[in-house]
Design a protein around this motif. Structure first.
Motif, PDB file in Angstrom:
ATOM      1  N   ILE A   1       1.349  -1.464  -0.442  1.00 44.33           N
ATOM      2  CA  ILE A   1      -0.370  -0.161  -0.034  1.00 44.33           C
ATOM      3  C   ILE A   1       0.773   1.121  -0.057  1.00 44.33           C
ATOM      4  N   HIS A   2       0.523   2.376  -0.931  1.00 43.21           N
ATOM      5  CA  HIS A   2       1.336   3.183  -0.831  1.00 43.21           C
ATOM      6  C   HIS A   2       0.164   4.279  -0.943  1.00 43.21           C
ATOM      7  N   PRO A   3       0.348   5.313  -1.101  1.00 47.41           N
ATOM      8  CA  PRO A   3      -0.314   7.057  -0.982  1.00 47.41           C
ATOM      9  C   PRO A   3      -1.364   6.950  -1.856  1.00 47.41           C
ATOM     10  N   TYR A   4      -0.593   6.895  -2.600  1.00 43.49           N
ATOM     11  CA  TYR A   4      -1.663   7.566  -3.877  1.00 43.49           C
ATOM     12  C   TYR A   4      -2.691   6.373  -5.138  1.00 43.49           C
ATOM     13  N   PRO A   5      -4.038   6.975  -5.169  1.00 43.64           N
ATOM     14  CA  PRO A   5      -4.006   5.734  -5.494  1.00 43.64           C
ATOM     15  C   PRO A   5      -3.659   6.030  -7.177  1.00 43.64           C
ATOM     16  N   LEU A   6      -4.463   4.462  -7.987  1.00 42.85           N
ATOM     17  CA  LEU A   6      -3.805   4.553  -9.449  1.00 42.85           C
ATOM     18  C   LEU A   6      -6.264   4.246  -9.917  1.00 42.85           C
ATOM     19  N   ALA A   7      -6.419   5.138 -11.187  1.00 39.97           N
ATOM     20  CA  ALA A   7      -6.888   5.178 -11.859  1.00 39.97           C
ATOM     21  C   ALA A   7      -8.266   4.460 -11.046  1.00 39.97           C
ATOM     22  N   PRO A   8      -8.759   5.280 -10.174  1.00 36.22           N
ATOM     23  CA  PRO A   8     -10.158   5.249  -8.727  1.00 36.22           C
ATOM     24  C   PRO A   8     -11.345   5.420 -10.039  1.00 36.22           C
ATOM     25  N   GLU A   9     -11.142   6.104 -11.000  1.00 36.44           N
ATOM     26  CA  GLU A   9     -12.169   6.298 -11.836  1.00 36.44           C
ATOM     27  C   GLU A   9     -13.353   5.117 -13.115  1.00 36.44           C
ATOM     28  N   CYS A  10     -11.410   5.203 -13.315  1.00 33.68           N
ATOM     29  CA  CYS A  10     -11.357   4.921 -14.498  1.00 33.68           C
ATOM     30  C   CYS A  10     -10.097   2.650 -14.195  1.00 33.68           C
ATOM     31  N   PRO A  11     -10.282   2.302 -14.478  1.00 33.52           N
ATOM     32  CA  PRO A  11     -10.071   0.289 -13.518  1.00 33.52           C
ATOM     33  C   PRO A  11      -9.463   0.121 -14.830  1.00 33.52           C
TER      34      PRO A  11
ATOM     35  N   ARG B   1      -5.425 -12.516  -6.651  1.00 33.13           N
ATOM     36  CA  ARG B   1      -6.342 -12.989  -7.784  1.00 33.13           C
ATOM     37  C   ARG B   1      -7.698 -13.313  -8.250  1.00 33.13           C
ATOM     38  N   GLU B   2      -8.181 -14.282  -7.065  1.00 36.19           N
ATOM     39  CA  GLU B   2      -9.365 -14.268  -7.421  1.00 36.19           C
ATOM     40  C   GLU B   2     -10.521 -12.969  -7.276  1.00 36.19           C
ATOM     41  N   ILE B   3      -9.456 -11.591  -6.400  1.00 36.31           N
ATOM     42  CA  ILE B   3     -10.745 -10.835  -6.147  1.00 36.31           C
ATOM     43  C   ILE B   3     -10.004  -9.872  -7.703  1.00 36.31           C
ATOM     44  N   LEU B   4      -9.231  -9.600  -8.088  1.00 35.24           N
ATOM     45  CA  LEU B   4      -9.378  -9.076  -9.229  1.00 35.24           C
ATOM     46  C   LEU B   4      -9.775  -9.665 -10.939  1.00 35.24           C
ATOM     47  N   ALA B   5      -9.999 -11.532 -10.651  1.00 32.51           N
ATOM     48  CA  ALA B   5     -10.832 -11.804 -11.660  1.00 32.51           C
ATOM     49  C   ALA B   5     -12.531 -11.568 -11.276  1.00 32.51           C
ATOM     50  N   ALA B   6     -12.956 -11.304 -10.069  1.00 38.91           N
ATOM     51  CA  ALA B   6     -14.207 -10.768  -9.502  1.00 38.91           C
ATOM     52  C   ALA B   6     -14.280 -10.273 -10.463  1.00 38.91           C
ATOM     53  N   GLN B   7     -13.427  -8.908 -10.789  1.00 40.43           N
ATOM     54  CA  GLN B   7     -14.042  -7.204 -10.834  1.00 40.43           C
ATOM     55  C   GLN B   7     -14.103  -6.841 -12.304  1.00 40.43           C
ATOM     56  N   GLY B   8     -13.649  -8.203 -13.243  1.00 42.34           N
ATOM     57  CA  GLY B   8     -13.843  -8.387 -14.355  1.00 42.34           C
ATOM     58  C   GLY B   8     -11.949  -8.112 -14.991  1.00 42.34           C
ATOM     59  N   LEU B   9     -11.388  -7.928 -14.410  1.00 36.05           N
ATOM     60  CA  LEU B   9     -10.298  -7.036 -15.385  1.00 36.05           C
ATOM     61  C   LEU B   9      -9.584  -8.560 -16.463  1.00 36.05           C
ATOM     62  N   GLN B  10      -8.917  -8.205 -17.664  1.00 47.72           N
ATOM     63  CA  GLN B  10      -8.537  -9.863 -18.031  1.00 47.72           C
ATOM     64  C   GLN B  10      -7.108  -9.807 -16.814  1.00 47.72           C
ATOM     65  N   LEU B  11      -6.845 -11.075 -16.972  1.00 51.02           N
ATOM     66  CA  LEU B  11      -5.750 -11.605 -16.211  1.00 51.02           C
ATOM     67  C   LEU B  11      -4.720 -12.743 -16.675  1.00 51.02           C
ATOM     68  N   ASP B  12      -3.875 -11.960 -16.774  1.00 54.83           N
ATOM     69  CA  ASP B  12      -2.964 -12.597 -18.010  1.00 54.83           C
ATOM     70  C   ASP B  12      -1.765 -13.145 -16.564  1.00 54.83           C
ATOM     71  N   ILE B  13      -1.286 -14.363 -16.046  1.00 55.18           N
ATOM     72  CA  ILE B  13      -0.700 -14.861 -14.993  1.00 55.18           C
ATOM     73  C   ILE B  13       0.045 -16.039 -16.134  1.00 55.18           C
ATOM     74  N   ILE B  14       1.585 -15.343 -15.424  1.00 52.30           N
ATOM     75  CA  ILE B  14       2.490 -15.797 -16.372  1.00 52.30           C
ATOM     76  C   ILE B  14       3.782 -16.718 -15.246  1.00 52.30           C
ATOM     77  N   ASP B  15       3.583 -18.229 -15.874  1.00 51.80           N
ATOM     78  CA  ASP B  15       4.370 -19.223 -14.941  1.00 51.80           C
ATOM     79  C   ASP B  15       5.879 -18.977 -15.393  1.00 51.80           C
ATOM     80  N   ILE B  16       6.445 -19.033 -13.992  1.00 50.93           N
ATOM     81  CA  ILE B  16       7.715 -18.496 -14.259  1.00 50.93           C
ATOM     82  C   ILE B  16       8.818 -19.797 -13.682  1.00 50.93           C
ATOM     83  N   VAL B  17       9.499 -20.664 -14.801  1.00 46.41           N
ATOM     84  CA  VAL B  17      10.043 -21.472 -13.929  1.00 46.41           C
ATOM     85  C   VAL B  17      11.180 -21.937 -13.157  1.00 46.41           C
TER      86      VAL B  17
END
Length: 249
Positions: A208-218, A233-249
């Motif tokens: 958490i940092h002081p300044y919000p990013l995109a509070p009105e335009c997600p 991950r579940e919260i972001l998906a529930a918000q309807g964002l396209q979520l690309d999770i990249i596997d790191i070997v």
């Protein structure tokens, strides 16, 4: 500084963040001992303590941050680059993963890159297609421009995709940043209502940092690595964002 301290610094630098419990297992010492080590190293400026973990120290030096979790950030940048189509105008905002994205796109003659980062513009100076660098107040520490003039430039340009670096995300605060003027630039970009991508490694989640990013335009889209906590991950998906999770070997 003892050998264990040096190993802890190396692990934090490579991964960006690591838990106290994992450090305890790796070093074969108690969590109490690890916490004492972290206190010493934090006072020396080698890392920063957060709840239950250690993270790399905050810095506006893009080159230094690129070396932290380099392999992970490079994979994220490679994936992001694969999403850029011929003929597109792409805004790359700043930050270490975005700098690696610029490197991935540096040979592309068929795109136009717009940026506020002089560091990124320098990476692109000898190769690739057209580069547009915006005007504004030059922040020497981050090698980027900010302020009202930068906002005016953004308002008078169009983009197909915008890649943005973040400093933190939390379930209560959402995406956030630690530099007020940089966050103002990001919010101007988000107001364009184009395809906006948060490009970040997973170490930023839970911070958490002081300044919000995109509070009105997600954001439209998030690209991160598979170390992101499942709950986040579940919260972001529930918000309807396209979520690309990249596997790191």
């Amino acid at each position: 500084m003892n050998i264990r301290h040096q190993h802890i610094i190396q692990l934090v630098s490579e991964r960006g963040s690591i838990s106290v419990s994992e450090l305890s297992q790796i070093a074969s010492v108690s969590e109490v001992t690890i916490r004492q080590d972290l206190n010493v190293l934090e006072k020396g400026g080698f890392l920063r303590r957060v709840h239950g973990a250690a993270v790399a120290p905050e810095s506006d030096d893009v080159g230094a941050r690129m070396r932290t979790r380099y392999a992970t950030k490079k994979r994220l940048a490679e994936h992001a680059a694969s999403l850029v189509n011929a003929g597109e105008v792409v805004f790359i905002e700043g930050g270490s993963t975005n700098a690696l994205l610029a490197r991935e796109l540096s040979e592309r003659q068929d795109i136009t890159i717009v940026t506020v980062s002089h560091y990124i513009a320098t990476l692109l100076r000898d190769t690739g297609g057209d580069v547009i660098i915006l005007g504004g107040l030059y922040q020497k520490s981050s090698e980027s421009v900010v302020g009202p003039l930068t906002r005016i430039c953004i308002q008078n340009l169009n983009f197909h995709k915008v890649f943005i670096g973040i400093d933190g995300w939390d379930a209560l605060t959402g995406f956030n940043g630690r530099n007020m003027l940089r966050c103002d630039v990001v919010n101007a970009l988000m107001a364009k209502q184009t395809h906006t991508v948060a490009l970040t490694d997973s170490s930023k989640f839970g911070q958490i940092h002081p300044y919000p990013l995109a509070p009105e335009c997600p954001f439209s889209h998030v690209i991160t690595d598979s170390d992101i906590p499942d709950a986040d991950r579940e919260i972001l998906a529930a918000q309807g964002l396209q979520l690309d999770i990249i596997d790191i070997v």
